[in-house]
Structures are given as C-alpha cells and as structure tokens.
Design a protein around this motif. Structure first.
Motif, PDB file in Angstrom:
ATOM      1  N   ASN A   1       3.227  -1.052   4.137  1.00  0.00           N
ATOM      2  CA  ASN A   1       2.290   0.068   4.172  1.00  0.00           C
ATOM      3  C   ASN A   1       3.010   1.392   4.384  1.00  0.00           C
ATOM      4  OD1 ASN A   1      -0.340   1.422   4.431  1.00  0.00           O
ATOM      5  ND2 ASN A   1       0.279   1.695   6.568  1.00  0.00           N
TER       6      ASN A   1
ATOM      7  N   ILE B   1      -4.298   2.105   6.259  1.00  0.00           N
ATOM      8  CA  ILE B   1      -5.127   0.899   6.277  1.00  0.00           C
ATOM      9  C   ILE B   1      -6.011   1.004   7.509  1.00  0.00           C
ATOM     10  CG2 ILE B   1      -5.153  -1.620   6.469  1.00  0.00           C
ATOM     11  CD1 ILE B   1      -2.377  -1.640   5.158  1.00  0.00           C
TER      12      ILE B   1
ATOM     13  N   ILE C   1      -1.865   2.181  10.386  1.00  0.00           N
ATOM     14  CA  ILE C   1      -2.712   0.987  10.392  1.00  0.00           C
ATOM     15  C   ILE C   1      -3.601   1.083  11.618  1.00  0.00           C
ATOM     16  CG2 ILE C   1      -2.818  -1.522  10.447  1.00  0.00           C
ATOM     17  CD1 ILE C   1      -0.056  -1.610   9.183  1.00  0.00           C
TER      18      ILE C   1
ATOM     19  N   ASN D   1       0.859  -1.177   0.000  1.00  0.00           N
ATOM     20  CA  ASN D   1       0.000   0.000   0.000  1.00  0.00           C
ATOM     21  C   ASN D   1       0.892   1.222   0.000  1.00  0.00           C
ATOM     22  OD1 ASN D   1      -2.456   1.459   0.107  1.00  0.00           O
ATOM     23  ND2 ASN D   1      -2.179   1.748   2.312  1.00  0.00           N
TER      24      ASN D   1
ATOM     25  N   ASN E   1       5.475  -1.140   8.428  1.00  0.00           N
ATOM     26  CA  ASN E   1       4.612   0.039   8.503  1.00  0.00           C
ATOM     27  C   ASN E   1       5.422   1.322   8.585  1.00  0.00           C
ATOM     28  OD1 ASN E   1       2.247   1.555   8.649  1.00  0.00           O
ATOM     29  ND2 ASN E   1       2.145   1.416  10.880  1.00  0.00           N
TER      30      ASN E   1
END
Length: 324
Positions: A148, A152, A180, A125, A176
């Motif tokens: 990510n 999210i 998230i 992502n 990350n």
C-alpha cells in the motif's frame, strides 16, 4: 480481447471465449469513457467463471448496486484499476480462486468489503483509494501480500478494519508506505504466524496492527531517504516477536515503545530518541541486538546524554548507547 469505449453498458456482462451480446473476451479493457453499470440492483457488473484466468483493465467506471459485486471472478485472474477509474459494489472486487492479482491506482469502493480474496491473492494499492464499511481488504485461506502506497480505510465504527487476513493466511506480508485505517480501532489483523509488516517512514496506521496469534511474526522498519518516527510498539503494534530496523534506516523512537518479554529488537541502522531527553528504547524483559558483523555502525542513541537502551539485555557489535 474486448474493449468497452464511448458507451455505458446497463446490464451485467460475463467473460467468455467468444464475444457476443453480454459476453466479453479476456483481456477486457474499459476505456476512460466506457462504463458498466447494471440498471437493476443486485446484479454483478462483470462476472468471470472458474474455467480460466480472466483479465480486466479498467480505465472507466464499473458500478453495481444493492448486493451486486463490481467484479466477481469465480476462479482466478487479474484486475487493474487505473488512475481516475472506479470499481464499486457490495464488494468492489471478489475473487474465489487462488493467485489472483489486483493493482489499484484509482478507487475501489465496497458497501461491505472492497477487495475480497477468498483463496489468497496479491494486492498493490499504488496511490489509490480502497474503502469499505467493514473489512476493506479481506483475505482468506492462503498466504498473501498487500502493498500500500495509497489509502485503505474501513469506515464502520464497530466493524471497520483496513486489512483483515483470516484463517489460513499464515506467512503473509503487509507493506505500508501510505495510510491504513480502521474505524473500529483495528488497522491490520493477521491470523497465525510467520507474518511480516514492513513500515516505511511516513506511513500511517490508524488503529491496532496485530501480527497474529502464532510465532515468528516480524515488524520491519524499512529504510528510506527520510527519518521515520514510530510509537506504540507493544501497544499499537502487538503480536510481534521480532522488531527489525533495516540497514541504512533511521528511525526515531517515541517513549511509548516497549520491547517486552519474548520480543527481540534487532537494529541494523540508527535508532534515536524522539524526546528532547530520555532513552530511545524503554522497558524490561526484552532483548536488543544492536548491529551485526556486516552492520558495525548500527547505533542506538538516547537524548541529552541518556542511555540508548534502558533495562534490556543488549548484544551485538554495533554502537549501542548502553544500558541506563
């Protein structure tokens, strides 16, 4: 190779080997002025069977309503959702075969789940938004990777989870550098062991990050140009037997971090205290290893003259601030 441009297709389409009415070939590109939006509810917008790997590049709009999927690959394949593009459905993207890949820089929305890998997969992502009510990213049955740098989010207050790695996903990785979030209070949930969470400075987890019920789960605090701040080790971040600060990384530890029994903190960078006074690392029963033969400058420093690590077994050749 098929392209949808300058038009909205109002029925579901399927991948095939020969292009015809309602059938597209792979790779399929939907241009920024193209769309696939079935006019009837409960119809999957884009469907690929399990005879081969299919490829979709979406620059436009894919919307299914009711219980229709935005994209459903019954085997494996690749979906790229580019900046300003949208894929939406009951599940935005569902793949049933192993080894599928999703790269998102746009928006993927699911009324139930957004990205669902039934037999593992790879998700990047990259600055995009992935949002659903429940298990926003749901992965089953094989080791997988989620990277990510966007957002999210699971929005349902009872069941909303950002990333859920279910049964059979041991040895998975979540990286990350974005956000998230799980409205249920769970941001990331792993199963089993051998899992790894990599956190970059500035990353946000809204909710618990559970490394899994098995052994060998790692929480890794990565290096970047800025200093990171972490809190909640042992309370928000649970299920990890190893916490590592990477070489060259600088992390500020808040007082809410605890390296408890059975957990080892290995520092190869710099750990300092967030508070104006106090130790950087608190608690009891855990083990702190500071530095290595290759990282002799590793430092754990408390504030205002206090010890860097309090009430731990501390080893390693680096510059540990001592034990208070």
């Amino acid at each position: 190779m098929s392209t949808i441009t300058g038009t909205t297709v109002t029925s579901g389409i399927v991948f095939g080997t020969t292009e015809s009415s309602g059938v597209v070939t792979s790779p399929l590109t939907i241009a920024s002025d193209g769309a696939v939006e079935p006019s009837s509810a409960d119809i999957t917008a884009i469907l690929g069977d399990n005879t081969q790997a299919w490829t979709l590049v979406n620059q436009g709009t894919v919307i299914a309503t009711g219980i229709g999927y935005g994209v459903h690959l019954q085997g494996t394949g690749s979906v790229t959702n580019e900046t300003n593009a949208l894929i939406q459905g009951f599940s935005g993207i569902l793949t049933d075969g192993g080894g599928s890949r999703v790269v998102n820089s746009g928006t993927v929305v699911g009324s139930f789940k957004a990205v669902y890998f039934n037999v593992g997969g790879y998700l990047n992502n990259s600055g995009g938004l992935i949002q659903a009510a429940r298990q926003t990213v749901h992965i089953r049955q094989a080791a997988s990777t989620v990277i990510n740098s966007g957002t999210i989010i699971g929005t349902d207050g009872d069941f909303g989870v950002g990333v859920n790695l279910g049964s059979g996903t041991d040895n998975s990785t979540v990286v990350n550098a974005g956000t998230i979030s799980g409205a249920s209070g769970v941001a990331v949930q792993f199963a089993g062991g051998g899992n790894r969470v990599v956190v970059y400075p500035g990353a946000v987890f809204s909710g618990i990050v559970n490394g899994g019920t098995g052994s060998g789960n790692l929480l890794e605090l990565a290096s970047a140009a800025s200093t990171g701040t972490v809190s909640g080790i042992g309370t928000q971040y649970v299920g990890f037997s190893q916490v590592t600060v990477d070489s060259g990384a600088h992390w500020s530890f808040a007082s809410s971090n605890t390296i408890g029994g059975g957990v080892t903190l290995s520092n190869f960078g710099t750990i300092t205290a967030t508070a104006a006074s106090g130790n950087a690392v608190y608690g009891s029963s855990g083990t702190v290893v500071n530095g290595s033969t290759a990282d002799t400058a590793a430092l754990i420093a408390g504030a205002a003259g206090t010890a860097g690590a309090y009430d731990y077994v501390v080893g390693g050749p680096g510059g540990a601030g001592g034990i208070g």
